[in-house]
Design a protein around this motif. Structure first.
Motif, PDB file in Angstrom:
ATOM      1  N   LEU A  59       0.797  -1.232   0.000  1.00  0.00           N
ATOM      2  CA  LEU A  59       0.000   0.000   0.000  1.00  0.00           C
ATOM      3  C   LEU A  59       0.825   1.275   0.000  1.00  0.00           C
ATOM      4  O   LEU A  59       0.554   2.207  -0.734  1.00  0.00           O
ATOM      5  CB  LEU A  59      -0.937   0.018   1.213  1.00  0.00           C
ATOM      6  CG  LEU A  59      -2.307  -0.631   1.016  1.00  0.00           C
ATOM      7  CD1 LEU A  59      -3.174  -0.356   2.219  1.00  0.00           C
ATOM      8  CD2 LEU A  59      -2.985  -0.147  -0.246  1.00  0.00           C
ATOM      9  N   LEU A 183      -9.426  -4.085   8.742  1.00  0.00           N
ATOM     10  CA  LEU A 183      -8.687  -2.819   8.732  1.00  0.00           C
ATOM     11  C   LEU A 183      -7.410  -2.941   9.569  1.00  0.00           C
ATOM     12  O   LEU A 183      -6.344  -2.434   9.189  1.00  0.00           O
ATOM     13  CB  LEU A 183      -9.595  -1.707   9.275  1.00  0.00           C
ATOM     14  CG  LEU A 183      -9.298  -0.290   8.827  1.00  0.00           C
ATOM     15  CD1 LEU A 183      -9.339  -0.172   7.315  1.00  0.00           C
ATOM     16  CD2 LEU A 183     -10.285   0.684   9.454  1.00  0.00           C
ATOM     17  N   LEU A 186      -4.843  -4.921   7.571  1.00  0.00           N
ATOM     18  CA  LEU A 186      -4.287  -4.101   6.501  1.00  0.00           C
ATOM     19  C   LEU A 186      -3.230  -3.142   7.065  1.00  0.00           C
ATOM     20  O   LEU A 186      -2.133  -3.001   6.520  1.00  0.00           O
ATOM     21  CB  LEU A 186      -5.424  -3.317   5.840  1.00  0.00           C
ATOM     22  CG  LEU A 186      -5.251  -2.857   4.414  1.00  0.00           C
ATOM     23  CD1 LEU A 186      -5.027  -4.031   3.481  1.00  0.00           C
ATOM     24  CD2 LEU A 186      -6.479  -2.070   3.951  1.00  0.00           C
ATOM     25  N   ALA A 187      -3.575  -2.514   8.185  1.00  0.00           N
ATOM     26  CA  ALA A 187      -2.649  -1.574   8.815  1.00  0.00           C
ATOM     27  C   ALA A 187      -1.381  -2.299   9.269  1.00  0.00           C
ATOM     28  O   ALA A 187      -0.273  -1.767   9.165  1.00  0.00           O
ATOM     29  CB  ALA A 187      -3.315  -0.891  10.008  1.00  0.00           C
ATOM     30  N   THR A 190       0.926  -2.802   6.260  1.00  0.00           N
ATOM     31  CA  THR A 190       1.648  -1.585   5.852  1.00  0.00           C
ATOM     32  C   THR A 190       2.758  -1.260   6.842  1.00  0.00           C
ATOM     33  O   THR A 190       3.849  -0.909   6.454  1.00  0.00           O
ATOM     34  CB  THR A 190       0.745  -0.332   5.786  1.00  0.00           C
ATOM     35  OG1 THR A 190      -0.293  -0.489   6.706  1.00  0.00           O
ATOM     36  CG2 THR A 190       0.180  -0.097   4.432  1.00  0.00           C
ATOM     37  N   ASN A 191       2.466  -1.372   8.130  1.00  0.00           N
ATOM     38  CA  ASN A 191       3.449  -1.001   9.142  1.00  0.00           C
ATOM     39  C   ASN A 191       4.602  -1.982   9.235  1.00  0.00           C
ATOM     40  O   ASN A 191       5.754  -1.611   9.118  1.00  0.00           O
ATOM     41  CB  ASN A 191       2.789  -0.957  10.532  1.00  0.00           C
ATOM     42  CG  ASN A 191       2.261   0.417  10.821  1.00  0.00           C
ATOM     43  OD1 ASN A 191       2.870   1.400  10.408  1.00  0.00           O
ATOM     44  ND2 ASN A 191       1.150   0.490  11.493  1.00  0.00           N
ATOM     45  N   LEU A 267      -4.546   3.767  13.776  1.00  0.00           N
ATOM     46  CA  LEU A 267      -4.487   4.692  12.646  1.00  0.00           C
ATOM     47  C   LEU A 267      -4.293   6.136  13.089  1.00  0.00           C
ATOM     48  O   LEU A 267      -3.573   6.884  12.432  1.00  0.00           O
ATOM     49  CB  LEU A 267      -5.728   4.533  11.769  1.00  0.00           C
ATOM     50  CG  LEU A 267      -5.744   3.207  11.007  1.00  0.00           C
ATOM     51  CD1 LEU A 267      -7.092   2.973  10.333  1.00  0.00           C
ATOM     52  CD2 LEU A 267      -4.630   3.164   9.972  1.00  0.00           C
TER      53      LEU A 267
END
Lengths: 382, 66
Positions: A59, A183, A186-187, A190-191, A267
């Motif tokens: 992402l 969610l 997904l986070a 990315t992290n 987030l």
């Protein structure tokens, strides 16, 4: 093949292994509550989480080629220090997994690097202030923030929907829970996958394979994404069990409130640049979900075990990191690194074999929680 | 206190409380509307769910923006 190349290859393999453990250690963060409430079947939950972690890794590709940035003097970071730090983080991830304790992979990695740096360059190379502001204070605040949000959220959810028919309520919150858990997954992709990309890029730069401004090679992105997704799919069932069944008994509305709380805290902390550990946030949310429902029981003994593990994450990983660096340095060269790597592989294999005796899997992950709550008590209800 | 970014901390606390609790509450109100059986309730419920989805999109935006 020269020594430098061997060292680089071992570092890359170790980084990807760390990424893999990061995956299975943290599956619980997003999916434990959905598995516990039955919103998703265990295998479906880990598969969904794996796919989202994989997608998440692609992402945002502004990868920072750093490790323990702001905590350790960047001049002190050599390939051997990176390697020893990774071994420290890996060891701590595996030990906490064995005991079914959710603990921060990032903090373990930082601990490992700090330990290796202390031995390599002395105390001057470690920034105490950075350690305080990046690790110690956030570690205290992450669960507090998540507990607050999840407690209020859970309370409101129950109060507001008390007139809603049970069937609609359960179905609605199941859908909501799957959405918010997705969610979180997904986070996480990315992290956390990006951290590994950063480490490998750093190693490639240090070795002169790529230039400082070349950016992360695409194979690094693909490998990191694959490693974290594979780890997630394997499913850290021991940790999932503790988070989903051990802390408190979770119903669908609580699961929804917990995951919504986790997603928003993670987030917003990303957005405002205040780094909070995903694991600590998610654990706090589950505790909050227990507190927010009237008469729900939170097993504080289980929470206390986690708190203790979080306290010793940094020193324990640092100790392993320092020992790994010391051993690699003492033997010297590529051989030293290979010997330490082999020792790490043997340790991982032994721990895996030990875990088979009290195996937690998709079949027994939701069994009734008994005793003081270590995975050793799985499947033996009193 | 240089070792703690109180500014960012307060923002995180307030934003996550408002966002997290707000979304959980909106979703709950949406369910009430949906199960009320009346058209006006369903429309109101639908509006709540749209707001929840907007919140999710905001979350994804934050991830992309990082």
């Amino acid at each position: 093949m020269n020594g430098d190349l061997v060292l680089l290859i071992v570092v890359v393999i170790t980084a990807l292994s760390f990424d893999f453990t990061n995956g299975f250690h943290d599956t619980a963060n997003a999916m434990a509550t959905s598995i516990a409430t039955g919103a998703l079947k265990p295998k479906v939950a880990v598969a969904l989480s794996a796919v989202l972690n994989f997608v998440g890794a692609f992402l945002s590709l502004k990868v920072a080629a750093t490790i323990a940035n702001g905590i350790v003097d960047s001049g002190a970071i050599t390939l051997t220090v990176v390697f020893a730090g990774l071994v420290g983080g890996l060891a701590w991830n595996l030990i906490t997994w064995y005991y079914g304790i959710p603990s921060s992979s990032s903090h373990a990695l930082i601990g490992g690097v700090v330990g290796a740096t202390l031995l390599a360059s002395g105390i001057k190379a470690v920034k105490g202030e950075g350690l305080m502001s990046h690790v110690i204070i956030p570690a205290v605040l992450a669960p507090v923030a998540a507990i607050a949000v999840a407690t209020v959220g859970t309370f409101l959810v129950y109060v507001l929907t008390r007139q809603v028919a049970e069937k609609t309520r359960t179905k609605g919150f199941k859908i909501g829970q799957i959405g918010s858990a997705s969610l979180v997954s997904l986070a996480h992709g990315t992290n956390d996958a990006q951290k590994t990309m950063g480490i490998i890029t750093l190693a490639l730069i240090a070795n002169g394979t790529i230039t400082q401004h070349a950016g992360t090679p695409f194979w690094v992105v693909v490998c990191s994404a694959t490693a974290i997704a594979a780890g997630t799919y394997i499913g850290g069932w021991r940790v999932i069990r503790t988070l989903g069944k051990g802390l408190t008994e979770i119903e669908t509305p609580q699961g929804f409130a917990a995951e919504t709380s986790s997603a928003t805290v993670i987030l917003t902390s990303t957005h405002f640049g205040f780094p909070l550990s995903t694991t600590q946030v998610c654990t706090g949310s589950v505790i909050g979900a227990g507190l927010g429902k009237r008469l729900a029981q939170v097993r504080w003994s289980v929470a206390a075990r986690m708190g203790l593990a979080w306290l010793i994450t940094l020193p324990a990983a640092a100790l392993v990191g320092a020992v790994a660096f010391g051993a690699a340095h003492l033997i010297g060269g590529a051989l030293g690194v290979i010997v330490v790597f082999t020792a790490a592989v043997v340790f991982a294999a032994l721990l895996y074999l030990a875990s088979r005796k009290t195996a937690v899997n998709a079949g027994n992950v939701n069994d009734e929680w008994v005793g003081s709550g270590t995975p050793t008590q799985v499947g033996t209800p009193v | 206190m240089s070792w703690i970014d109180t500014d960012a901390l307060w923002r995180v606390m307030v934003a996550s409380l408002v966002g997290g609790v707000g979304i959980a509450a909106l979703f709950s109100v949406g369910l009430i509307g949906l199960s009320s059986g009346r058209t006006v309730g369903r429309v109101a419920g639908g509006v709540c769910f749209v707001l929840v989805i907007a919140g999710v999109l905001l979350g994804v935006y934050v991830m992309l923006d990082k």
